[in-house]
Design an enzyme around this catalytic site. Structure first.
Site: not given
Ligand SMILES: O=C[C@H](O)COP(=O)(O)O
Length: 261
Positions: A97, A167
């Site tokens: 991540h 992401e």
């Molecule tokens: O692990 C999930 C992602 O980092 C997305 O986070 P978010 O939906 O709070 O932007």
């Protein structure tokens, strides 16, 4: 096609809060669940085993870990290994991540070591990739992400279970900017063309909400969502699962209507 809809709780929730969330999920799953959807939850390491227990035996909901070390055991203070998270009940491990790359010095190299460890133990790897804002602004998003994936999956054995979560760093979290579908499609189409045949699913993550989930699930190449804030309240997660089940049902009806007779 199965849509994977998951949430990482990041560094939130006590065990009691985790159990309350999982108990609601268990009831909803028993009441019919979400055909065409594979739900998964990724609690903090302290709550993996209580979530597994609260979901009950034979639960259709996959439980994951947010991280695991590449070594199986040893003098690595503060770390947890793949066998340890598996022992706690995880069958999936999130790797790479952007928050771990930024704050915990994870590199393409250590991400690859972790992918190898997860697959060696027969768990599913959820590999996160994404470009920072400045790379996007310079027009290098696709190349950046393809390079991250190539490094992460280097040496991956055939038949492995790997989910990819695209992401973009600029879309994640409270300071994240909601993405335009075109911005995402540019990258997900390239990932699908290159890796679609070997991936279990290609997820999008970053500022997903009940308002944009449907459109995101129709983005080319996207077969799931990875959600933070919008799914930390169980009602938000259940809403997202219902949206995904609707999208899966519509896709099934289209496929049936257009299949050769
Ligand atoms: O692990 C999930 C992602 O980092 C997305 O986070 P978010 O939906 O709070 O932007």
């Amino acid at each position: 096609m199965v849509l994977w809809i998951g949430t990482s709780w990041k560094m939130t929730k006590t065990q009691a809060e985790a159990i309350a969330f999982a108990s609601r999920l268990r009831i909803a799953a028993a009441a019919g669940g979400w055909p065409g959807v594979q739900p998964f939850v990724v609690p903090p390491a302290t709550a993996i085993s209580v979530v597994r227990d609260a979901l009950g035996p034979d639960s259709p909901i996959v439980v994951g870990a947010q991280n695991a070390h590449w070594e199986d055991a040893g003098a690595w203070t503060g770390e947890v290994s793949v066998p340890q998270v598996a022992d706690a009940g995880a069958t999936l491990v999130e790797i790479g991540h952007s928050e771990r790359r930024e704050h915990f010095s994870e590199t393409d190299r250590t991400v690859n070591w972790k992918v190898r460890a997860v697959l060696r133990h027969g768990l599913t790897a959820l590999v996160c990739v994404g470009e920072p804002a400045e790379v996007r602004a310079a027009g290098g998003a696709r190349e950046h992400v393809l390079s991250q994936v190539a490094a992460a999956l280097d040496g991956m054995p055939g038949g492995s279970r790997v989910l990819l979560a695209y992401e973009p760093v600029w879309a994640i979290g409270e300071k994240g900017r909601k993405p335009a579908i075109d911005e995402i499609a540019e990258v997900t189409q390239a990932l699908d063309a290159e890796y679609g045949a070997v991936l279990t699913a290609l997820l999008y993550g970053g500022s997903v909400s009940t308002a944009n989930a449907r459109d995101l699930l129709h983005t080319p190449g996207v077969t799931g969502l990875f959600v933070g804030r919008s799914a930390w309240d169980v009602n938000g997660y259940l809403h997202l699962l219902r949206i995904a089940a609707d999208v899966a049902q519509e896709a099934g009806e289209v496929a049936a209507a257009t299949a050769p007779r």
